[in-house]
Scaffold this motif. Structure first.
Motif, PDB file in Angstrom:
ATOM      1  N   ARG A  65       0.899  -1.288   0.042  1.00 47.64           N
ATOM      2  CA  ARG A  65      -0.051   0.047   0.149  1.00 47.64           C
ATOM      3  C   ARG A  65       0.970   1.309  -0.236  1.00 47.64           C
ATOM      4  O   ARG A  65       0.841   2.251  -0.808  1.00 47.64           O
ATOM      5  CB  ARG A  65      -0.894  -0.014   1.335  1.00 47.64           C
ATOM      6  CG  ARG A  65      -1.852   1.243   1.452  1.00 47.64           C
ATOM      7  CD  ARG A  65      -2.425   1.222   2.496  1.00 47.64           C
ATOM      8  NE  ARG A  65      -1.449   1.580   3.750  1.00 47.64           N
ATOM      9  CZ  ARG A  65      -1.511   1.164   4.825  1.00 47.64           C
ATOM     10  NH1 ARG A  65      -2.463   0.371   5.366  1.00 47.64           N
ATOM     11  NH2 ARG A  65      -0.463   1.387   5.791  1.00 47.64           N
ATOM     12  N   ARG A  82      -3.531  -7.391  -3.217  1.00 49.37           N
ATOM     13  CA  ARG A  82      -4.419  -6.662  -3.696  1.00 49.37           C
ATOM     14  C   ARG A  82      -5.547  -7.412  -3.834  1.00 49.37           C
ATOM     15  O   ARG A  82      -6.723  -6.801  -3.660  1.00 49.37           O
ATOM     16  CB  ARG A  82      -4.012  -5.628  -4.694  1.00 49.37           C
ATOM     17  CG  ARG A  82      -2.679  -4.674  -4.315  1.00 49.37           C
ATOM     18  CD  ARG A  82      -2.582  -3.685  -5.231  1.00 49.37           C
ATOM     19  NE  ARG A  82      -3.003  -2.582  -4.971  1.00 49.37           N
ATOM     20  CZ  ARG A  82      -3.010  -1.510  -5.389  1.00 49.37           C
ATOM     21  NH1 ARG A  82      -2.490  -1.160  -6.598  1.00 49.37           N
ATOM     22  NH2 ARG A  82      -3.826  -0.024  -5.166  1.00 49.37           N
ATOM     23  N   LEU A  83      -5.495  -8.201  -4.742  1.00 50.03           N
ATOM     24  CA  LEU A  83      -6.672  -9.008  -5.001  1.00 50.03           C
ATOM     25  C   LEU A  83      -7.322  -9.729  -3.880  1.00 50.03           C
ATOM     26  O   LEU A  83      -8.708  -9.782  -3.722  1.00 50.03           O
ATOM     27  CB  LEU A  83      -6.418  -9.969  -6.110  1.00 50.03           C
ATOM     28  CG  LEU A  83      -7.503 -11.139  -6.549  1.00 50.03           C
ATOM     29  CD1 LEU A  83      -8.679 -10.288  -7.506  1.00 50.03           C
ATOM     30  CD2 LEU A  83      -7.218 -12.033  -7.502  1.00 50.03           C
ATOM     31  N   THR A  84      -6.479 -10.366  -3.102  1.00 50.49           N
ATOM     32  CA  THR A  84      -6.979 -10.999  -1.734  1.00 50.49           C
ATOM     33  C   THR A  84      -7.298  -9.902  -0.784  1.00 50.49           C
ATOM     34  O   THR A  84      -8.571 -10.236  -0.207  1.00 50.49           O
ATOM     35  CB  THR A  84      -5.771 -11.645  -0.982  1.00 50.49           C
ATOM     36  OG1 THR A  84      -5.076 -12.443  -2.036  1.00 50.49           O
ATOM     37  CG2 THR A  84      -6.050 -12.279   0.387  1.00 50.49           C
ATOM     38  N   ALA A  85      -7.235  -8.715  -0.626  1.00 54.63           N
ATOM     39  CA  ALA A  85      -7.662  -7.710  -0.037  1.00 54.63           C
ATOM     40  C   ALA A  85      -9.139  -7.343  -0.352  1.00 54.63           C
ATOM     41  O   ALA A  85     -10.147  -7.242   0.255  1.00 54.63           O
ATOM     42  CB  ALA A  85      -6.718  -6.752   0.192  1.00 54.63           C
ATOM     43  N   PHE A  86      -9.216  -7.503  -1.793  1.00 51.93           N
ATOM     44  CA  PHE A  86     -10.407  -7.027  -2.404  1.00 51.93           C
ATOM     45  C   PHE A  86     -11.572  -8.161  -2.193  1.00 51.93           C
ATOM     46  O   PHE A  86     -12.596  -7.682  -1.892  1.00 51.93           O
ATOM     47  CB  PHE A  86      -9.966  -6.732  -3.825  1.00 51.93           C
ATOM     48  CG  PHE A  86     -11.740  -6.545  -4.550  1.00 51.93           C
ATOM     49  CD1 PHE A  86     -12.180  -5.272  -4.861  1.00 51.93           C
ATOM     50  CD2 PHE A  86     -12.184  -7.523  -5.480  1.00 51.93           C
ATOM     51  CE1 PHE A  86     -13.299  -4.889  -5.484  1.00 51.93           C
ATOM     52  CE2 PHE A  86     -13.390  -7.293  -6.250  1.00 51.93           C
ATOM     53  CZ  PHE A  86     -13.885  -6.012  -5.941  1.00 51.93           C
ATOM     54  N   VAL A  87     -10.998  -9.502  -2.351  1.00 56.16           N
ATOM     55  CA  VAL A  87     -12.056 -10.552  -2.250  1.00 56.16           C
ATOM     56  C   VAL A  87     -12.496 -10.412  -0.802  1.00 56.16           C
ATOM     57  O   VAL A  87     -13.805 -10.781  -0.349  1.00 56.16           O
ATOM     58  CB  VAL A  87     -11.351 -11.682  -2.655  1.00 56.16           C
ATOM     59  CG1 VAL A  87     -12.186 -13.245  -2.318  1.00 56.16           C
ATOM     60  CG2 VAL A  87     -11.067 -11.976  -4.347  1.00 56.16           C
ATOM     61  N   SER A  89     -12.381  -7.811   1.547  1.00 56.50           N
ATOM     62  CA  SER A  89     -13.445  -6.790   1.942  1.00 56.50           C
ATOM     63  C   SER A  89     -14.843  -7.057   1.163  1.00 56.50           C
ATOM     64  O   SER A  89     -15.880  -6.693   1.583  1.00 56.50           O
ATOM     65  CB  SER A  89     -12.967  -5.384   1.240  1.00 56.50           C
ATOM     66  OG  SER A  89     -12.834  -5.624  -0.136  1.00 56.50           O
ATOM     67  N   ALA A  90     -15.075  -7.634  -0.144  1.00 59.67           N
ATOM     68  CA  ALA A  90     -16.352  -8.123  -0.984  1.00 59.67           C
ATOM     69  C   ALA A  90     -17.070  -8.984  -0.353  1.00 59.67           C
ATOM     70  O   ALA A  90     -18.334  -8.960   0.079  1.00 59.67           O
ATOM     71  CB  ALA A  90     -15.841  -8.626  -2.223  1.00 59.67           C
TER      72      ALA A  90
END
Length: 123
Positions: A65, A82-87, A89-90
């Motif tokens: 970040r 970043r993809l893991t964080a997005f998933v 949070s989704a």
């Protein structure tokens, strides 16, 4: 009243979306129980965030970040993090949305407009 494209799509399949009336959900937990569950979920998410900041995964995520290029040069898989964080949070957002629909008692696509999403985002 104009319908959002998602409302038009869901309105085309009334067997799936319940049509203009929406889908009535069976009686679930009481309102007080839902609020207690939401409060517990919020506390659990906050504790997970504090714990995440202290493990190597959290440190790599913070590095990605703050300084993406520096983290990538040190071998941190920035895109995967970043993809893991997005998933994650989704998933938390989906849980909150599911609890909201259960609390309302009816799933009606027409009542969830892009303007409502914007208002919730601003809040």
């Amino acid at each position: 009243m104009t319908l959002a494209p998602s409302s038009l799509g869901l309105g085309a399949f009334p067997s799936l979306s319940g049509g203009a009336e929406g889908i009535l959900l069976p009686q679930g937990p009481s309102t007080a129980t839902m609020y207690e569950l939401a409060l517990g979920s919020t506390v659990l998410a906050a504790l997970a965030l504090v714990a995440l900041a202290r493990v190597p995964f959290g440190l790599r995520l913070a590095a990605a970040r703050e300084r993406r290029a520096a983290a990538a040069s040190l071998g941190v898989p920035v895109a995967r993090l970043r993809l893991t964080a997005f998933v994650v949070s989704a998933a938390v957002g989906g849980l909150a949305g599911g609890m909201t629909v259960q609390l309302a008692g009816i799933a009606d696509a027409a009542s969830y407009t892009p303007f409502l999403s914007f208002k919730l985002f601003v809040a």
